[in-house]
Design an enzyme around this catalytic site. Sequence first.
Site, mmCIF file in Angstrom:
data_model
loop_
_atom_site.group_PDB
_atom_site.id
_atom_site.type_symbol
_atom_site.label_atom_id
_atom_site.label_comp_id
_atom_site.label_asym_id
_atom_site.label_seq_id
_atom_site.Cartn_x
_atom_site.Cartn_y
_atom_site.Cartn_z
ATOM 1 N N ASN A 1 55.586 49.378 30.969
ATOM 2 C CA ASN A 1 55.269 47.947 31.058
ATOM 3 C C ASN A 1 54.557 47.490 29.784
ATOM 4 O O ASN A 1 54.328 48.282 28.882
ATOM 5 C CB ASN A 1 54.419 47.669 32.305
ATOM 6 C CG ASN A 1 53.183 48.533 32.315
ATOM 7 O OD1 ASN A 1 52.320 48.407 31.459
ATOM 8 N ND2 ASN A 1 53.115 49.455 33.274
ATOM 9 N N LYS B 1 44.043 47.703 49.813
ATOM 10 C CA LYS B 1 43.564 48.883 49.068
ATOM 11 C C LYS B 1 42.138 49.233 49.468
ATOM 12 O O LYS B 1 41.605 50.245 49.058
ATOM 13 C CB LYS B 1 43.660 48.631 47.568
ATOM 14 C CG LYS B 1 45.086 48.298 47.137
ATOM 15 C CD LYS B 1 45.327 48.478 45.664
ATOM 16 C CE LYS B 1 46.734 47.985 45.327
ATOM 17 N NZ LYS B 1 47.421 48.801 44.345
ATOM 18 N N PHE C 1 42.403 45.634 39.765
ATOM 19 C CA PHE C 1 42.950 44.455 39.100
ATOM 20 C C PHE C 1 44.179 43.998 39.873
ATOM 21 O O PHE C 1 44.883 44.817 40.468
ATOM 22 C CB PHE C 1 43.338 44.777 37.648
ATOM 23 C CG PHE C 1 42.213 44.540 36.680
ATOM 24 C CD1 PHE C 1 41.130 45.403 36.642
ATOM 25 C CD2 PHE C 1 42.228 43.445 35.819
ATOM 26 C CE1 PHE C 1 40.075 45.179 35.764
ATOM 27 C CE2 PHE C 1 41.184 43.200 34.936
ATOM 28 C CZ PHE C 1 40.104 44.072 34.909
HETATM 29 N N1 CTP Z 1 47.204 50.678 41.035
HETATM 30 C C1 CTP Z 1 46.999 52.031 41.110
HETATM 31 N N2 CTP Z 1 48.047 52.872 41.337
HETATM 32 C C2 CTP Z 1 49.285 52.394 41.488
HETATM 33 C C3 CTP Z 1 49.511 51.004 41.386
HETATM 34 C C4 CTP Z 1 48.460 50.174 41.164
HETATM 35 O O1 CTP Z 1 45.849 52.472 40.975
HETATM 36 N N3 CTP Z 1 50.274 53.257 41.716
HETATM 37 C C5 CTP Z 1 46.045 49.796 40.836
HETATM 38 C C6 CTP Z 1 46.040 49.037 39.527
HETATM 39 O O2 CTP Z 1 45.337 49.753 38.529
HETATM 40 C C7 CTP Z 1 45.302 47.763 39.912
HETATM 41 C C8 CTP Z 1 45.677 47.553 41.376
HETATM 42 O O3 CTP Z 1 46.102 48.819 41.836
HETATM 43 O O4 CTP Z 1 43.915 47.923 39.866
HETATM 44 C C9 CTP Z 1 46.762 46.546 41.599
HETATM 45 O O5 CTP Z 1 47.860 46.809 40.752
HETATM 46 P P1 CTP Z 1 49.106 45.814 40.707
HETATM 47 O O6 CTP Z 1 50.133 46.385 39.788
HETATM 48 O O7 CTP Z 1 48.643 44.410 40.473
HETATM 49 O O8 CTP Z 1 49.581 45.851 42.203
HETATM 50 P P2 CTP Z 1 50.437 46.865 42.994
HETATM 51 O O9 CTP Z 1 49.556 47.595 43.944
HETATM 52 O O10 CTP Z 1 51.258 47.699 42.079
HETATM 53 O O11 CTP Z 1 51.349 45.887 43.850
HETATM 54 P P3 CTP Z 1 52.504 44.875 43.339
HETATM 55 O O12 CTP Z 1 53.256 45.598 42.255
HETATM 56 O O13 CTP Z 1 53.315 44.655 44.551
HETATM 57 O O14 CTP Z 1 51.831 43.627 42.847
#
Ligand code: CTP
Length: 397
Positions: A210, A341, A323
């Site tokens: 990303n 979470k 975040f």
């Molecule tokens: N995060 C994490 N591990 C993952 C995915 C996300 O620790 N496998 C954490 C990110 O670091 C962030 C939070 O979860 O603090 C939210 O991440 P985000 O990408 O916004 O959300 P997702 O949980 O991935 O959900 P979505 O993609 O549906 O928005």
Amino acid sequence: MSTLTNKRIILGVSGSIAAYKSPDIVRRLQDLGAEVRVILTTGGREFVSERSLQTVSKNKVHDNLWDSEAELSMGHIELAKWADLIIIAPASANTIAKLCHGKADDLLSTVILAASCSVMVAPSMNQQMYASLAMKDNLQLLQKRGVRIIDPGFGEQACGDIGEGRLAEPSEIARKISEIFQNSLLGGKRVLITIGGTVEAIDPVRFLSNHSSGKMGMALAYASIQAGAETTLVIGSISVDVENRAKTIFVTSANEMHEAVMKNIHDQDLFISCAAVADYRPTKVSPNKIKKNSSQKTIELVANKDILSDVCKLKNKPICIGFAAETENYLNNANQKLKNKNCDAIILNDVSNSKIGLKSDENEVYFITSNGSDKINKNTKQIVAEKIINKIVKEFF
Ligand code: CTP
């Protein structure tokens, strides 16, 4: 951890007989954990050798505004930005007068003008000079501008006079400097931050990832260190300089990031999950480059573990801050993440806006807890990071 661990201090040494005490000041600051760089003025050089200061500080002594080689390696602006605090000890009458007038005719006065950190001054001069009206006015003016003065001591002076004007003892100077940092917001706390994007291999040359630059995470790392925390960073793919005062662990994939976090989370007080972690990875990583004419036209994915959720499930979990990178339904989605979470707060940012998005130098966020949301207005990522740390401390520590 000592009070000055990870603190960067510039010691300005100006022309006073007490300059011979400056190597002792360097030592005492180092004993408290500080990294010290010395700027020696022409007057200071008359009373202490560059070699002594270079040897104790373990850094080249800075002395010349016009030395292009020195400017190339660490110029006056870099020095000013590097320092968390500048202390002038001994500060001669002339150096103090120059500060009052904002002069920039040597390296020390120029660095002070260019610095935004705290400045301290420890005067040292003949008792009659110290008692003069001009000196009293000058010190008052500096104090009004926020410069902290370490008062000189009373006693017999090198010239034979008895009175006030002797440089404060090096131990007293080190103690006064420590006091400034002792109120650190996260002093004695341990903070773990995940930073950057993860990279999920498809084959030896291709991957899924990303746009995360790591700028926000690294700004938080800096703010955490400035707040006095012992800071550990688990770093994925980034395009910013690494904060070298932190403990760093470099990872590539979400699985590696998960493993590194779980290995290091147990003694942490605060976990900030700033990384853009890939939610999925290819089910199989092809050992060879997938050829254009291969029959494989789709990539099958499998879910990665959610690192933040797993930390929040730990029995003795630290304070957990996540975040939420969103492009729509901002507050709803962020609140949903806070609940799902089970973390203590979520920092919401709008990643569809390129002015405050993933690669930008600025950000605007909402700090969301179960009690409501608070906007942190658009600013540089560094200022936003400091405000986030302030809010975390106010809310949870
Ligand atoms: N995060 C994490 N591990 C993952 C995915 C996300 O620790 N496998 C954490 C990110 O670091 C962030 C939070 O979860 O603090 C939210 O991440 P985000 O990408 O916004 O959300 P997702 O949980 O991935 O959900 P979505 O993609 O549906 O928005």
